[in-house]
Scaffold this motif. Structure first.
Motif, mmCIF file in Angstrom:
data_model
loop_
_atom_site.group_PDB
_atom_site.id
_atom_site.type_symbol
_atom_site.label_atom_id
_atom_site.label_comp_id
_atom_site.label_asym_id
_atom_site.label_seq_id
_atom_site.Cartn_x
_atom_site.Cartn_y
_atom_site.Cartn_z
ATOM 1 N N ASP A 80 4.452 -12.543 -74.004
ATOM 2 C CA ASP A 80 3.025 -12.253 -73.645
ATOM 3 C C ASP A 80 2.920 -11.140 -72.533
ATOM 4 O O ASP A 80 2.364 -10.205 -72.710
ATOM 5 C CB ASP A 80 2.402 -13.399 -73.230
ATOM 6 N N GLU A 81 3.807 -11.235 -71.500
ATOM 7 C CA GLU A 81 3.928 -10.240 -70.417
ATOM 8 C C GLU A 81 5.072 -9.381 -70.228
ATOM 9 O O GLU A 81 4.782 -8.274 -69.720
ATOM 10 C CB GLU A 81 3.486 -11.078 -69.229
ATOM 11 N N GLY A 82 6.355 -10.009 -70.784
ATOM 12 C CA GLY A 82 7.498 -8.866 -70.626
ATOM 13 C C GLY A 82 7.787 -7.896 -71.629
ATOM 14 O O GLY A 82 7.977 -6.919 -71.502
ATOM 15 N N VAL A 83 7.636 -8.363 -72.940
ATOM 16 C CA VAL A 83 7.635 -7.492 -74.170
ATOM 17 C C VAL A 83 6.620 -6.151 -73.983
ATOM 18 O O VAL A 83 7.219 -5.202 -74.258
ATOM 19 C CB VAL A 83 7.362 -8.204 -75.411
ATOM 20 N N PRO A 84 5.332 -6.295 -73.715
ATOM 21 C CA PRO A 84 4.768 -4.994 -73.511
ATOM 22 C C PRO A 84 5.368 -3.908 -72.329
ATOM 23 O O PRO A 84 5.299 -2.823 -72.704
ATOM 24 C CB PRO A 84 3.249 -5.587 -72.998
ATOM 25 N N VAL A 85 6.017 -4.667 -71.366
ATOM 26 C CA VAL A 85 6.752 -3.745 -70.487
ATOM 27 C C VAL A 85 7.892 -3.071 -70.928
ATOM 28 O O VAL A 85 8.022 -1.973 -71.042
ATOM 29 C CB VAL A 85 7.022 -4.493 -69.046
ATOM 30 N N LEU A 86 8.513 -3.712 -71.764
ATOM 31 C CA LEU A 86 9.865 -3.279 -72.223
ATOM 32 C C LEU A 86 9.564 -2.249 -73.443
ATOM 33 O O LEU A 86 10.161 -1.260 -73.524
ATOM 34 C CB LEU A 86 10.566 -4.549 -73.075
ATOM 35 N N ARG A 87 8.332 -2.457 -74.148
ATOM 36 C CA ARG A 87 8.139 -1.739 -75.156
ATOM 37 C C ARG A 87 7.606 -0.251 -74.596
ATOM 38 O O ARG A 87 7.664 0.863 -74.973
ATOM 39 C CB ARG A 87 7.036 -2.143 -76.384
ATOM 40 N N GLY A 88 6.712 -0.619 -73.700
ATOM 41 C CA GLY A 88 6.064 0.603 -72.864
ATOM 42 C C GLY A 88 7.280 1.606 -72.458
ATOM 43 O O GLY A 88 6.966 2.815 -72.367
ATOM 44 N N LEU A 89 8.417 0.945 -71.995
ATOM 45 C CA LEU A 89 9.264 1.911 -71.523
ATOM 46 C C LEU A 89 10.462 2.118 -72.469
ATOM 47 O O LEU A 89 11.392 2.870 -72.304
ATOM 48 C CB LEU A 89 10.202 1.421 -70.247
ATOM 49 N N GLY A 90 10.195 1.615 -73.545
ATOM 50 C CA GLY A 90 11.482 1.855 -74.571
ATOM 51 C C GLY A 90 12.614 1.278 -74.318
ATOM 52 O O GLY A 90 13.938 1.631 -74.486
ATOM 53 N N PHE A 91 12.646 0.167 -73.355
ATOM 54 C CA PHE A 91 13.912 -0.375 -72.860
ATOM 55 C C PHE A 91 14.486 -1.794 -73.760
ATOM 56 O O PHE A 91 13.579 -2.624 -73.895
ATOM 57 C CB PHE A 91 13.484 -1.061 -71.333
ATOM 58 N N PRO A 92 15.554 -1.746 -74.083
ATOM 59 C CA PRO A 92 16.018 -2.805 -74.866
ATOM 60 C C PRO A 92 16.378 -4.016 -73.979
ATOM 61 O O PRO A 92 16.435 -3.569 -72.946
ATOM 62 C CB PRO A 92 17.331 -2.179 -75.682
ATOM 63 N N ALA A 93 16.383 -5.222 -74.812
ATOM 64 C CA ALA A 93 16.642 -6.304 -73.815
ATOM 65 C C ALA A 93 17.159 -7.456 -74.802
ATOM 66 O O ALA A 93 17.009 -7.349 -75.961
ATOM 67 C CB ALA A 93 15.267 -6.900 -73.048
ATOM 68 N N THR A 94 17.864 -8.338 -74.156
ATOM 69 C CA THR A 94 18.462 -9.697 -75.010
ATOM 70 C C THR A 94 17.959 -10.744 -74.158
ATOM 71 O O THR A 94 17.816 -10.983 -73.090
ATOM 72 C CB THR A 94 19.987 -9.554 -74.649
ATOM 73 N N ALA A 95 17.541 -11.697 -74.916
ATOM 74 C CA ALA A 95 16.839 -12.797 -74.677
ATOM 75 C C ALA A 95 17.811 -13.998 -75.115
ATOM 76 O O ALA A 95 18.042 -14.013 -76.335
ATOM 77 C CB ALA A 95 15.419 -12.953 -75.124
ATOM 78 N N PHE A 96 17.996 -15.101 -74.222
ATOM 79 C CA PHE A 96 18.594 -16.369 -74.521
ATOM 80 C C PHE A 96 17.654 -17.503 -74.578
ATOM 81 O O PHE A 96 16.894 -17.596 -73.365
ATOM 82 C CB PHE A 96 19.921 -16.482 -73.475
ATOM 83 N N VAL A 97 17.720 -17.971 -75.865
ATOM 84 C CA VAL A 97 16.906 -19.212 -75.918
ATOM 85 C C VAL A 97 17.372 -20.544 -76.577
ATOM 86 O O VAL A 97 18.635 -20.422 -76.565
ATOM 87 C CB VAL A 97 15.704 -18.624 -76.966
ATOM 88 N N LEU A 98 16.608 -21.623 -76.067
ATOM 89 C CA LEU A 98 17.051 -22.934 -76.309
ATOM 90 C C LEU A 98 17.032 -23.452 -77.805
ATOM 91 O O LEU A 98 15.722 -23.537 -78.092
ATOM 92 C CB LEU A 98 16.688 -23.792 -75.435
ATOM 93 N N GLY A 99 17.903 -23.629 -78.488
ATOM 94 C CA GLY A 99 17.794 -24.236 -80.079
ATOM 95 C C GLY A 99 16.886 -25.174 -80.124
ATOM 96 O O GLY A 99 16.349 -25.402 -81.249
ATOM 97 N N GLY A 100 17.011 -26.355 -79.267
ATOM 98 C CA GLY A 100 16.226 -27.505 -79.526
ATOM 99 C C GLY A 100 15.047 -27.950 -78.427
ATOM 100 O O GLY A 100 14.803 -28.617 -78.598
ATOM 101 N N MET A 101 14.637 -26.672 -78.121
ATOM 102 C CA MET A 101 13.219 -26.723 -77.425
ATOM 103 C C MET A 101 12.124 -25.819 -77.601
ATOM 104 O O MET A 101 11.453 -25.671 -76.962
ATOM 105 C CB MET A 101 13.585 -26.575 -75.815
#
Length: 257
Positions: A80-101
């Motif tokens: 909701d709040e991080g992706v718009p910042v990343l997109r606006g800057l054209g900045f790639p990122a890696t997200a680590f998520v929890l498969g069971g949650m």
């Protein structure tokens, strides 16, 4: 990663959530306000840092002044709040998520158990937004001294569920709490991951250290943490317990409501 690339290992930053949280709601200082994230990443670009995708990091295809930005846990606020910042800057990122949650909350933290996590659709949306979505385990269990069944669930099962959602096998793993031991590192390698990230304690390809960025950062502390010598200075300060708090008191902390 090539031997030459390993000699100029990129800076790897570890964030968690993006959003404005009070100190009471976020006692661990995990959430960085979106305007602060924008200022930090914009500053890296302005100072000549090259942002990396995970794929480019793995290929070793980067200049010396390179940075991989990572986000742990998979909070809904990242979308909701991080992706718009990343997109606006054209900045790639890696997200680590929890498969069971997926769709759950941060129940592993007794002091802040109610922070919403992304559901499966949200994880897909992260991938569709261009983030590399990777594995952080099943339910944020510490893997130090874990038995074989736990390692299978936290690595193999979590990766399989994530692949069903994103359509591809996870290439990287981030240890919950940054904690690892020899058995955990071996299990990560045997599970087919190309590399794994810790926090401060590194141990080769399957425990690559990262620099933590949190809600208390000022512009000065962020610049300090992106200094090449910071990890070494941090390790050395561990021998003098009073040194690190004194430095932070001198440099200051960001105001939190």
């Amino acid at each position: 990663m090539t031997r030459a690339a390993a000699a100029v290992r990129p800076l790897v930053l570890m964030y968690h959530g993006v959003g404005t949280r009070t100190a009471r709601r976020d006692p661990f200082c995990l959430f960085v306000p979106p305007d602060t994230l924008h200022r930090q990443l914009r500053g890296l670009l302005d100072r000549g840092w090259t942002p990396l995708t995970l794929g480019r990091y793995l290929r070793g295809d980067f200049p010396a002044r390179s940075v991989l930005v990572t986000f742990d846990d998979g909070y809904r606020a990242l979308l909701d709040e991080g992706v718009p910042v990343l997109r606006g800057l054209g900045f790639p990122a890696t997200a680590f998520v929890l498969g069971g949650m997926f769709g759950a909350t941060s129940t592993w933290m007794a002091d802040m158990p109610d922070e919403p996590l992304l559901d499966a659709d949200g994880v897909r949306a992260l991938a569709d937004a261009g983030l590399d979505v990777e594995c952080h385990g099943w339910d944020h269990t510490d893997l130090v001294n874990a038995d074989a069944a736990t390692l299978t669930r936290q690595l193999g099962r979590a990766a399989a569920v994530l692949a069903d959602i994103t359509g591809r096998r996870a290439r990287a793993f981030a240890y919950p709490y940054g904690a690892h031991d020899a058995d955990a590192r071996r299990a990560v390698a045997e599970a087919g991951f190309s590399l794994a990230f810790s926090v401060h304690d590194g141990a080769g390809r399957y425990a690559v250290p990262r620099v933590d960025i949190n809600a208390t950062e000022t512009d000065a502390t962020f610049r300090l943490k992106t200094w090449r010598g910071y990890p070494t200075a941090r390790r050395m300060s561990g021998a003098v317990p009073s040194l690190r708090p004194a430095l932070h008191a001198l440099i200051g902390h960001a105001h939190r409501p």
